[in-house]
Design a protein around this motif. Sequence first.
Motif, mmCIF file in Angstrom:
data_model
loop_
_atom_site.group_PDB
_atom_site.id
_atom_site.type_symbol
_atom_site.label_atom_id
_atom_site.label_comp_id
_atom_site.label_asym_id
_atom_site.label_seq_id
_atom_site.Cartn_x
_atom_site.Cartn_y
_atom_site.Cartn_z
ATOM 1 N N SER A 1 -52.814 32.174 -36.907
ATOM 2 C CA SER A 1 -52.319 31.020 -36.146
ATOM 3 C C SER A 1 -51.674 30.010 -37.087
ATOM 4 O O SER A 1 -52.355 29.116 -37.606
ATOM 5 C CB SER A 1 -53.466 30.364 -35.379
ATOM 6 O OG SER A 1 -54.074 31.272 -34.490
ATOM 7 N N LYS B 1 -42.475 25.512 -33.055
ATOM 8 C CA LYS B 1 -43.700 25.896 -32.373
ATOM 9 C C LYS B 1 -44.853 25.394 -33.241
ATOM 10 O O LYS B 1 -45.084 25.904 -34.335
ATOM 11 C CB LYS B 1 -43.757 27.406 -32.163
ATOM 12 C CG LYS B 1 -42.645 27.896 -31.232
ATOM 13 C CD LYS B 1 -42.730 29.390 -30.956
ATOM 14 C CE LYS B 1 -41.684 29.814 -29.939
ATOM 15 N NZ LYS B 1 -41.717 31.287 -29.671
ATOM 16 N N TYR B 2 -45.540 24.384 -32.747
ATOM 17 C CA TYR B 2 -46.407 23.541 -33.575
ATOM 18 C C TYR B 2 -47.815 23.481 -33.008
ATOM 19 O O TYR B 2 -48.000 23.238 -31.811
ATOM 20 C CB TYR B 2 -45.763 22.148 -33.632
ATOM 21 C CG TYR B 2 -46.693 21.008 -33.902
ATOM 22 C CD1 TYR B 2 -47.304 20.869 -35.142
ATOM 23 C CD2 TYR B 2 -46.955 20.053 -32.918
ATOM 24 C CE1 TYR B 2 -48.161 19.807 -35.388
ATOM 25 C CE2 TYR B 2 -47.800 18.990 -33.160
ATOM 26 C CZ TYR B 2 -48.399 18.873 -34.404
ATOM 27 O OH TYR B 2 -49.243 17.829 -34.637
ATOM 28 N N ARG B 3 -48.805 23.699 -33.867
ATOM 29 C CA ARG B 3 -50.213 23.564 -33.478
ATOM 30 C C ARG B 3 -50.754 22.244 -33.998
ATOM 31 O O ARG B 3 -50.816 22.032 -35.209
ATOM 32 C CB ARG B 3 -51.041 24.720 -34.030
ATOM 33 C CG ARG B 3 -50.874 26.024 -33.273
ATOM 34 C CD ARG B 3 -51.806 27.108 -33.831
ATOM 35 N NE ARG B 3 -51.818 28.279 -32.977
ATOM 36 C CZ ARG B 3 -50.950 29.277 -33.054
ATOM 37 N NH1 ARG B 3 -49.978 29.235 -33.969
ATOM 38 N NH2 ARG B 3 -51.024 30.316 -32.232
ATOM 39 N N LYS B 4 -51.154 21.385 -33.100
ATOM 40 C CA LYS B 4 -51.727 20.085 -33.460
ATOM 41 C C LYS B 4 -52.994 20.260 -34.290
ATOM 42 O O LYS B 4 -53.246 19.525 -35.245
ATOM 43 C CB LYS B 4 -52.025 19.294 -32.188
ATOM 44 C CG LYS B 4 -52.647 17.925 -32.414
ATOM 45 C CD LYS B 4 -51.627 16.905 -32.827
ATOM 46 C CE LYS B 4 -52.220 15.511 -32.865
ATOM 47 N NZ LYS B 4 -51.252 14.504 -33.344
ATOM 48 N N ASN B 5 -53.810 21.251 -33.911
ATOM 49 C CA ASN B 5 -54.993 21.596 -34.690
ATOM 50 C C ASN B 5 -55.099 23.110 -34.767
ATOM 51 O O ASN B 5 -54.393 23.828 -34.051
ATOM 52 C CB ASN B 5 -56.257 20.963 -34.099
ATOM 53 C CG ASN B 5 -56.584 21.486 -32.720
ATOM 54 O OD1 ASN B 5 -56.892 22.669 -32.541
ATOM 55 N ND2 ASN B 5 -56.517 20.623 -31.712
ATOM 56 N N ASP C 1 -56.927 25.372 -33.644
ATOM 57 C CA ASP C 1 -57.342 26.146 -32.468
ATOM 58 C C ASP C 1 -56.511 25.870 -31.221
ATOM 59 O O ASP C 1 -56.790 26.417 -30.153
ATOM 60 C CB ASP C 1 -58.817 25.869 -32.155
ATOM 61 C CG ASP C 1 -59.736 26.248 -33.300
ATOM 62 O OD1 ASP C 1 -59.554 27.337 -33.870
ATOM 63 O OD2 ASP C 1 -60.615 25.435 -33.648
ATOM 64 N N SER C 2 -55.490 25.033 -31.335
ATOM 65 C CA SER C 2 -54.725 24.649 -30.151
ATOM 66 C C SER C 2 -53.623 25.651 -29.833
ATOM 67 O O SER C 2 -53.187 26.424 -30.678
ATOM 68 C CB SER C 2 -54.116 23.262 -30.337
ATOM 69 O OG SER C 2 -53.208 23.245 -31.415
ATOM 70 N N THR C 3 -53.182 25.622 -28.589
ATOM 71 C CA THR C 3 -52.023 26.401 -28.171
ATOM 72 C C THR C 3 -50.765 25.736 -28.709
ATOM 73 O O THR C 3 -50.652 24.503 -28.674
ATOM 74 C CB THR C 3 -51.952 26.461 -26.635
ATOM 75 O OG1 THR C 3 -53.158 27.060 -26.152
ATOM 76 C CG2 THR C 3 -50.751 27.276 -26.169
ATOM 77 N N PRO C 4 -49.792 26.516 -29.220
ATOM 78 C CA PRO C 4 -48.605 25.892 -29.800
ATOM 79 C C PRO C 4 -47.817 25.064 -28.779
ATOM 80 O O PRO C 4 -47.628 25.484 -27.637
ATOM 81 C CB PRO C 4 -47.776 27.086 -30.291
ATOM 82 C CG PRO C 4 -48.747 28.199 -30.431
ATOM 83 C CD PRO C 4 -49.789 27.976 -29.384
ATOM 84 N N GLN C 5 -47.389 23.887 -29.208
ATOM 85 C CA GLN C 5 -46.394 23.122 -28.470
ATOM 86 C C GLN C 5 -45.017 23.649 -28.859
ATOM 87 O O GLN C 5 -44.794 24.036 -30.004
ATOM 88 C CB GLN C 5 -46.503 21.633 -28.816
ATOM 89 C CG GLN C 5 -47.854 21.012 -28.540
ATOM 90 C CD GLN C 5 -47.931 19.584 -29.059
ATOM 91 O OE1 GLN C 5 -46.952 18.847 -29.057
ATOM 92 N NE2 GLN C 5 -49.117 19.189 -29.519
ATOM 93 N N TRP D 1 -56.982 20.079 -39.914
ATOM 94 C CA TRP D 1 -56.164 20.932 -40.786
ATOM 95 C C TRP D 1 -56.440 20.651 -42.272
ATOM 96 O O TRP D 1 -56.027 21.439 -43.140
ATOM 97 C CB TRP D 1 -54.679 20.702 -40.521
ATOM 98 C CG TRP D 1 -54.090 21.458 -39.369
ATOM 99 C CD1 TRP D 1 -53.603 20.932 -38.208
ATOM 100 C CD2 TRP D 1 -53.875 22.867 -39.280
ATOM 101 N NE1 TRP D 1 -53.108 21.926 -37.388
ATOM 102 C CE2 TRP D 1 -53.268 23.127 -38.030
ATOM 103 C CE3 TRP D 1 -54.150 23.940 -40.129
ATOM 104 C CZ2 TRP D 1 -52.917 24.411 -37.615
ATOM 105 C CZ3 TRP D 1 -53.804 25.229 -39.720
ATOM 106 C CH2 TRP D 1 -53.206 25.448 -38.475
#
Length: 222
Positions: free
Chosen positions: A110, A131-135, A137-141, A184
Amino acid sequence: MIELAVWNLTIPVGVPATVIDTPELVGGYQSDYFKSSDEMIRFWAPVNGTTTEDAIYPRSELRETYGDGSLHNWTYPSADNFLRAALEMDQVPSTGKVVIGQIHAYKSTSPMLKLEYQYKTTSQTGNIVAKYRKNPDSTPQVITIASGIKLNERFTYSIHLSPGGMLSVTTYGKTWSNSVDSTWKAHPLYFKAGVYPQDNSGYETEAGAATFYRLEVEHRTQ
């Protein structure tokens, strides 16, 4: 000249896909998947190529290392972290999607960030999408940063992750930024760049290809 002494290379041959280590890359490695000169690097990855473990798509992609070939992983609070590139997209697969830069997480499937070129046949131009994960375990924005980029048109991108956790991407005259979650902080990260087609169906003539005229990483400490 693009400095190759800070990268290894994955090519879509073998099971799992083959890694060309840093000394071999610096020593003048060339193939159908990777051609380099003083002025440029050309990456090519057919959709029917082999993949790395836990991946479903082929790639011809560089990964950060030290000069001896050992893996270079870093945590973002330790420096200002930059990946800068100038390139043109030469070919896209039928999905139109090719990842051209990443901030990946060590021993994870991930990544924090994928920077993707998405070609649209209707307009015959492409968007640059983050395509960005804030943390972790998050789903990508999914954020469209820029649009209107043609095949064979040169453009630049810069990815910056600051010690304070501010992530920004600048490309084609546009900038997007967002802060990453502090979860992170402890994750070892690394940059990747090249072509990673988001497609694995078709003949060898269907591929992702790009020519890079500039590619550099920087970890700027205070």
